[in-house]
Motif scaffolding. Structure first.
Motif, short mmCIF file in Angstrom:
data_model
loop_
_atom_site.label_atom_id
_atom_site.label_comp_id
_atom_site.label_asym_id
_atom_site.label_seq_id
_atom_site.Cartn_x
_atom_site.Cartn_y
_atom_site.Cartn_z
N VAL A 1 -57.22 -26.73 -77.44
CA VAL A 1 -57.00 -27.58 -76.26
C VAL A 1 -58.20 -28.51 -76.05
N ASP B 1 -57.99 -31.25 -78.58
CA ASP B 1 -56.92 -32.21 -78.28
C ASP B 1 -57.30 -33.12 -77.10
N ILE B 2 -58.06 -32.58 -76.14
CA ILE B 2 -58.53 -33.43 -75.03
C ILE B 2 -59.49 -34.48 -75.57
N PRO C 1 -52.43 -33.21 -60.84
CA PRO C 1 -52.02 -34.07 -61.96
C PRO C 1 -52.95 -35.27 -62.16
N LYS D 1 -55.39 -36.65 -77.11
CA LYS D 1 -53.98 -36.25 -77.18
C LYS D 1 -53.50 -35.63 -75.86
N ILE D 2 -54.40 -34.92 -75.17
CA ILE D 2 -54.10 -34.38 -73.84
C ILE D 2 -54.80 -35.28 -72.84
N LYS D 3 -54.01 -35.91 -71.96
CA LYS D 3 -54.56 -36.96 -71.10
C LYS D 3 -54.60 -36.61 -69.61
N THR D 4 -53.81 -35.60 -69.20
CA THR D 4 -53.77 -35.22 -67.78
C THR D 4 -54.01 -33.72 -67.63
N TRP D 5 -54.54 -33.36 -66.47
CA TRP D 5 -54.89 -31.96 -66.23
C TRP D 5 -53.68 -31.05 -66.12
N ASN D 6 -52.53 -31.58 -65.71
CA ASN D 6 -51.34 -30.73 -65.60
C ASN D 6 -50.52 -30.71 -66.89
N ASP D 7 -51.13 -31.12 -67.98
CA ASP D 7 -50.46 -31.04 -69.28
C ASP D 7 -50.02 -29.59 -69.54
N LYS D 8 -48.88 -29.44 -70.18
CA LYS D 8 -48.32 -28.09 -70.39
C LYS D 8 -49.24 -27.19 -71.22
#
Length: 340
Positions: A117, A120-121, A145, A125-132
């Protein structure tokens, strides 16, 4: 009479020059070194001026011989060592932890992260805090979010080396696309100078995430998360878990070793030795033997009596095997080929 005066003046100058030493480099151990060097001056009467300018700059300055020693969180590579005008030595002085620190209003429980994770941040690739992917690691935690403001170092940094070394071990994509180093071609993020700079970005920016040495998160009262280790356990950084990262590790003769992503089930996975780098033979430029002796005394103190200051400042002490290797390296110092 004139000769006597000149001789006396020479003795005064030599004595004065031996009463101060200079170092530059890593910000990672700066809080520890500030305390160590203040205590050393009080006890020994010798001033040590250490500039927190980043590991990359410290390595450059020791190669250029503008300082007595460099601080670096990563050991210099064989290729880097070849660029030095003479043989450089490394000794570890402490173990520190790099933590994912964040600013999320309303989130009080420490978040959990995996290496994947985090990679990916920082890959964007992961752009928001509420990403699954983040939500799945933190069931029951209401995460706002907010967009993730990625904070990273802009200078040549040993902390960056440690963090990227860890990510390269847990993410093949990170290893291929970005890799390990003091300075990186970052896919995303806002750059800041020093651990204090990254901590400042995180503190002032809701939604920010940055990697900093543990003491900087604590000093700035920043939340930081636990990180899953190789055994699958989520570990919060502290002296004990950082120290565990070095347990069972074979320390090579030159002490240059990575301890990130330790297989120890109780280890915090983003931990590292921090090093002091200096020349084996101290006779160069206008250095005196007195200066060389003072440096040897300082290094010996840092790896013995000075270790008392590690844990109160959230660094782990050197394990016995590392301390013994450091002692042998310090004792190999020479001045003009003569053992100090």
């Amino acid at each position: 009479m004139k000769k006597t005066f000149l001789l006396g003046l020479a003795l005064v100058v030599t004595s004065a020059s031996a009463q101060s030493l200079t170092g530059a480099g890593a910000s990672f151990p700066y809080p520890l070194y500030s305390k160590m060097f203040a205590e050393y001056k009080s006890d020994k009467g010798v001033s040590v001026n250490y500039q927190s300018v980043g590991s990359g700059s410290g390595q450059k300055q020791i190669i250029e011989r503008t300082v007595d020693f460099a601080g670096s969180d990563n050991p210099m590579s064989d290729e880097q060592l070849k660029t030095a005008p003479a043989k450089l030595l490394h000794i570890p002085t402490a173990i520190g932890a790099v933590v994912p620190s964040y600013n999320l209003p309303g989130v009080t429980a420490p978040l959990k992260f995996t290496g994947q994770v985090l990679a990916d941040i920082y890959l964007g690739k992961i752009k928001t805090w509420n990403d699954k992917a983040i939500a799945a690691l933190n069931p029951g935690v209401t995460i706002p979010p907010l967009p993730i403001t990625v904070a990273r170092r802009s200078d040549g940094s040993g902390t960056t080396f440690v963090f990227s070394d860890y990510l390269s071990k847990v993410s093949s994509e990170w290893k291929t696309k970005v890799g390990t180093g003091n300075s990186l071609d970052w896919p995303t993020g806002t750059g800041a100078k020093g651990n204090d700079g990254v901590a400042g970005v995180v503190k002032s920016t809701p939604g920010a995430l940055g990697y900093v040495e543990l003491v900087y998160a604590k000093q700035n009262k920043l939340p930081y998360g636990s990180v899953q280790n190789r055994a699958g356990k989520y570990i919060m950084a502290d002296n004990g878990p950082a120290s565990k990262a070095a347990e069972g590790v074979v320390i090579p003769a030159d002490t240059r070793v990575s301890i990130t992503n330790s297989p120890n089930a109780e280890a915090y996975p983003i931990a590292s030795f921090t090093y002091v780098i200096f020349y084996q033979d101290q006779k160069y430029g206008n250095r005196t033997e007195a200066q060389a002796q003072e440096l040897k005394k300082l290094l010996s103190w840092m790896t013995t009596s000075g270790q008392a200051y590690n844990e109160p400042l959230d660094y782990a002490k050197l394990p016995t095997n590392a301390a013994n290797k450091a002692k042998g390296i310090i004792n190999s110092m020479t001045y003009g080929g003569k053992k100090l």
